[in-house]
Design a protein around this motif. Structure first.
Motif, PDB file in Angstrom:
ATOM      1  N   ASN A   7       1.048  -0.758  10.274  1.00 24.70           N
ATOM      2  CA  ASN A   7       0.770  -1.671   9.168  1.00 24.70           C
ATOM      3  C   ASN A   7       2.007  -2.435   8.718  1.00 24.70           C
ATOM      4  OD1 ASN A   7      -1.865  -0.953   9.196  1.00 24.70           O
ATOM      5  ND2 ASN A   7      -1.745   0.438   7.473  1.00 24.70           N
ATOM      6  N   MET A   8       3.015  -1.747   8.260  1.00 24.03           N
ATOM      7  CA  MET A   8       4.211  -2.409   7.750  1.00 24.03           C
ATOM      8  C   MET A   8       5.440  -1.964   8.525  1.00 24.03           C
ATOM      9  SD  MET A   8       3.511  -2.405   3.662  1.00 24.03           S
ATOM     10  CE  MET A   8       4.816  -3.563   3.280  1.00 24.03           C
ATOM     11  N   ASN A   9       5.236  -1.217   9.585  1.00 19.27           N
ATOM     12  CA  ASN A   9       6.351  -0.761  10.408  1.00 19.27           C
ATOM     13  C   ASN A   9       5.892  -0.718  11.859  1.00 19.27           C
ATOM     14  OD1 ASN A   9       4.689   1.462  10.421  1.00 19.27           O
ATOM     15  ND2 ASN A   9       6.060   2.787   9.302  1.00 19.27           N
ATOM     16  N   GLY A 115      29.974  15.226  -4.893  1.00 20.74           N
ATOM     17  CA  GLY A 115      29.052  14.846  -5.967  1.00 20.74           C
ATOM     18  C   GLY A 115      28.001  13.819  -5.606  1.00 20.74           C
ATOM     19  N   ALA A 116      27.973  13.328  -4.374  1.00 24.05           N
ATOM     20  CA  ALA A 116      26.907  12.412  -3.966  1.00 24.05           C
ATOM     21  C   ALA A 116      25.586  13.176  -3.948  1.00 24.05           C
ATOM     22  CB  ALA A 116      27.194  11.833  -2.580  1.00 24.05           C
ATOM     23  N   LYS A 117      24.501  12.463  -4.107  1.00 25.86           N
ATOM     24  CA  LYS A 117      23.163  13.037  -4.014  1.00 25.86           C
ATOM     25  C   LYS A 117      22.417  12.316  -2.906  1.00 25.86           C
ATOM     26  CE  LYS A 117      22.734  14.147  -8.887  1.00 25.86           C
ATOM     27  NZ  LYS A 117      21.968  13.923 -10.116  1.00 25.86           N
ATOM     28  N   VAL A 118      21.566  13.054  -2.190  1.00 25.93           N
ATOM     29  CA  VAL A 118      20.769  12.458  -1.127  1.00 25.93           C
ATOM     30  C   VAL A 118      19.300  12.708  -1.443  1.00 25.93           C
ATOM     31  CG1 VAL A 118      20.314  12.347   1.348  1.00 25.93           C
ATOM     32  CG2 VAL A 118      22.597  12.985   0.541  1.00 25.93           C
ATOM     33  N   GLU A 119      18.565  11.621  -1.590  1.00 23.76           N
ATOM     34  CA  GLU A 119      17.123  11.706  -1.793  1.00 23.76           C
ATOM     35  C   GLU A 119      16.463  11.567  -0.431  1.00 23.76           C
ATOM     36  OE1 GLU A 119      13.598   9.125  -3.979  1.00 23.76           O
ATOM     37  OE2 GLU A 119      15.663   8.895  -4.662  1.00 23.76           O
ATOM     38  N   VAL A 120      15.539  12.466  -0.111  1.00 25.22           N
ATOM     39  CA  VAL A 120      14.841  12.457   1.174  1.00 25.22           C
ATOM     40  C   VAL A 120      13.391  12.069   0.902  1.00 25.22           C
ATOM     41  CG1 VAL A 120      14.193  13.811   3.203  1.00 25.22           C
ATOM     42  CG2 VAL A 120      16.329  14.324   1.986  1.00 25.22           C
ATOM     43  N   ARG A 121      12.959  10.964   1.525  1.00 23.42           N
ATOM     44  CA  ARG A 121      11.599  10.476   1.285  1.00 23.42           C
ATOM     45  C   ARG A 121      10.912  10.176   2.603  1.00 23.42           C
ATOM     46  NH1 ARG A 121      11.205   7.423  -3.645  1.00 23.42           N
ATOM     47  NH2 ARG A 121       9.031   7.169  -3.052  1.00 23.42           N
ATOM     48  N   PRO A 122       9.678  10.661   2.770  1.00 22.30           N
ATOM     49  CA  PRO A 122       8.905  10.259   3.943  1.00 22.30           C
ATOM     50  C   PRO A 122       8.548   8.779   3.809  1.00 22.30           C
ATOM     51  CG  PRO A 122       7.863  12.124   2.813  1.00 22.30           C
ATOM     52  CD  PRO A 122       8.968  11.631   1.945  1.00 22.30           C
ATOM     53  N   VAL A 123       8.564   8.056   4.911  1.00 19.08           N
ATOM     54  CA  VAL A 123       8.119   6.665   4.919  1.00 19.08           C
ATOM     55  C   VAL A 123       6.611   6.696   5.114  1.00 19.08           C
ATOM     56  CG1 VAL A 123       8.272   4.449   6.114  1.00 19.08           C
ATOM     57  CG2 VAL A 123      10.330   5.844   5.802  1.00 19.08           C
ATOM     58  N   ALA A 124       5.879   6.025   4.240  1.00 14.81           N
ATOM     59  CA  ALA A 124       4.417   6.033   4.306  1.00 14.81           C
ATOM     60  C   ALA A 124       3.940   5.356   5.586  1.00 14.81           C
ATOM     61  CB  ALA A 124       3.833   5.315   3.086  1.00 14.81           C
ATOM     62  N   GLU A 125       2.855   5.886   6.139  1.00 15.41           N
ATOM     63  CA  GLU A 125       2.283   5.303   7.351  1.00 15.41           C
ATOM     64  C   GLU A 125       1.677   3.943   7.072  1.00 15.41           C
ATOM     65  OE1 GLU A 125      -0.284   7.804   9.636  1.00 15.41           O
ATOM     66  OE2 GLU A 125       1.048   9.511   9.452  1.00 15.41           O
ATOM     67  N   SER A 126       1.225   3.729   5.848  1.00 15.83           N
ATOM     68  CA  SER A 126       0.670   2.437   5.461  1.00 15.83           C
ATOM     69  C   SER A 126       0.869   2.272   3.961  1.00 15.83           C
ATOM     70  CB  SER A 126      -0.812   2.346   5.826  1.00 15.83           C
ATOM     71  OG  SER A 126      -1.550   3.324   5.121  1.00 15.83           O
ATOM     72  N   CYS A 127       0.662   1.085   3.482  1.00 16.28           N
ATOM     73  CA  CYS A 127       0.837   0.790   2.063  1.00 16.28           C
ATOM     74  C   CYS A 127      -0.175   1.577   1.240  1.00 16.28           C
ATOM     75  CB  CYS A 127       0.672  -0.710   1.832  1.00 16.28           C
ATOM     76  SG  CYS A 127       0.720  -1.180   0.098  1.00 16.28           S
ATOM     77  N   PRO A 128       0.255   2.351   0.229  1.00 15.76           N
ATOM     78  CA  PRO A 128      -0.689   3.118  -0.587  1.00 15.76           C
ATOM     79  C   PRO A 128      -1.733   2.231  -1.264  1.00 15.76           C
ATOM     80  CG  PRO A 128       1.569   3.769  -1.053  1.00 15.76           C
ATOM     81  CD  PRO A 128       1.635   2.581  -0.146  1.00 15.76           C
ATOM     82  N   LEU A 129      -1.362   1.021  -1.615  1.00 18.41           N
ATOM     83  CA  LEU A 129      -2.308   0.099  -2.232  1.00 18.41           C
ATOM     84  C   LEU A 129      -3.443  -0.228  -1.268  1.00 18.41           C
ATOM     85  CD1 LEU A 129      -3.056  -1.661  -4.644  1.00 18.41           C
ATOM     86  CD2 LEU A 129      -1.591  -3.442  -3.694  1.00 18.41           C
ATOM     87  N   ASN A 131      -4.461   1.687   1.174  1.00 19.96           N
ATOM     88  CA  ASN A 131      -5.270   2.902   1.307  1.00 19.96           C
ATOM     89  C   ASN A 131      -6.216   3.064   0.132  1.00 19.96           C
ATOM     90  OD1 ASN A 131      -3.975   3.498   3.685  1.00 19.96           O
ATOM     91  ND2 ASN A 131      -2.538   4.935   2.756  1.00 19.96           N
ATOM     92  N   GLU A 132      -5.771   2.700  -1.057  1.00 20.25           N
ATOM     93  CA  GLU A 132      -6.605   2.830  -2.247  1.00 20.25           C
ATOM     94  C   GLU A 132      -7.661   1.731  -2.296  1.00 20.25           C
ATOM     95  OE1 GLU A 132      -5.837   2.667  -6.988  1.00 20.25           O
ATOM     96  OE2 GLU A 132      -4.425   3.844  -5.802  1.00 20.25           O
ATOM     97  N   ALA A 133      -7.313   0.529  -1.888  1.00 14.64           N
ATOM     98  CA  ALA A 133      -8.226  -0.609  -1.975  1.00 14.64           C
ATOM     99  C   ALA A 133      -9.299  -0.579  -0.897  1.00 14.64           C
ATOM    100  CB  ALA A 133      -7.439  -1.909  -1.897  1.00 14.64           C
ATOM    101  N   LEU A 134      -8.991  -0.060   0.282  1.00 14.50           N
ATOM    102  CA  LEU A 134      -9.926  -0.092   1.402  1.00 14.50           C
ATOM    103  C   LEU A 134     -11.268   0.584   1.081  1.00 14.50           C
ATOM    104  CD1 LEU A 134     -10.434  -1.007   4.284  1.00 14.50           C
ATOM    105  CD2 LEU A 134      -9.384   1.122   5.067  1.00 14.50           C
ATOM    106  N   PRO A 135     -11.297   1.815   0.552  1.00 12.06           N
ATOM    107  CA  PRO A 135     -12.603   2.426   0.246  1.00 12.06           C
ATOM    108  C   PRO A 135     -13.389   1.604  -0.788  1.00 12.06           C
ATOM    109  CG  PRO A 135     -10.882   4.085   0.208  1.00 12.06           C
ATOM    110  CD  PRO A 135     -10.209   2.744   0.329  1.00 12.06           C
ATOM    111  N   ASN A 136     -12.693   1.017  -1.763  1.00 15.20           N
ATOM    112  CA  ASN A 136     -13.374   0.201  -2.760  1.00 15.20           C
ATOM    113  C   ASN A 136     -13.975  -1.049  -2.134  1.00 15.20           C
ATOM    114  OD1 ASN A 136     -12.705   2.022  -4.786  1.00 15.20           O
ATOM    115  ND2 ASN A 136     -10.824   0.951  -5.319  1.00 15.20           N
TER     116      ASN A 136
END
Length: 144
Positions: A7-9, A115-129, A131-136
């Protein structure tokens, strides 16, 4: 084989995870020699991950930037102005098999000890918007 939506990647064999390096002042108090040593460690870490096929991309971010907001992006202001310890200073994009593996890599960050911080985030497979809009949209189409 775990196939991802394109989708976006781009399609990949393994999930992507983003390491966000937070804090722009973690190196304050280090001597120039210590800063050079940590910078070398950081580059060696990234080069090793790249050679292993685990790091797909990465870069530091400039401190200055712009924030675009408002309807149609009409408001452009200086920023970001987050508290300096929370500012995103750079990122790595990883292609690894699990969140645990991404966390293990983040735990190797040479800046953590300073003192650095590392945030670890999964990259979404598709835009959450999407995914939410499609069923509607499908429901609306089915009842029309």
């Amino acid at each position: 084989m775990n196939k991802r939506k394109a989708n976006m990647n781009t399609q990949t064999k393994a999930p992507h995870y983003m390491l966000l390096f937070r804090g722009n002042d973690w190196y304050k108090g280090l001597s120039p020699e210590e800063m050079q040593k940590v910078a070398g460690q950081w580059m060696a870490w990234f080069e090793r991950l790249t050679a292993q096929g685990k790091a797909v991309a990465g870069s530091p971010l400039e401190k200055e930037g712009k924030v675009v907001s408002g309807k149609n992006g009409r408001v452009v202001s200086d920023g970001p102005f987050a508290e300096s310890k929370e500012t995103v200073g750079g990122y790595f994009l990883l292609r690894v098999d699990s969140l645990d593996e991404a966390i293990a890599i983040a735990q190797e960050c040479p800046g953590l000890v300073h003192g650095a911080k590392v945030e670890v985030r999964p990259v979404a497979e598709s835009c959450p918007l999407t995914n939410e809009a499609l069923p509607n949209a499908q429901l609306a189409e089915a009842t029309a």
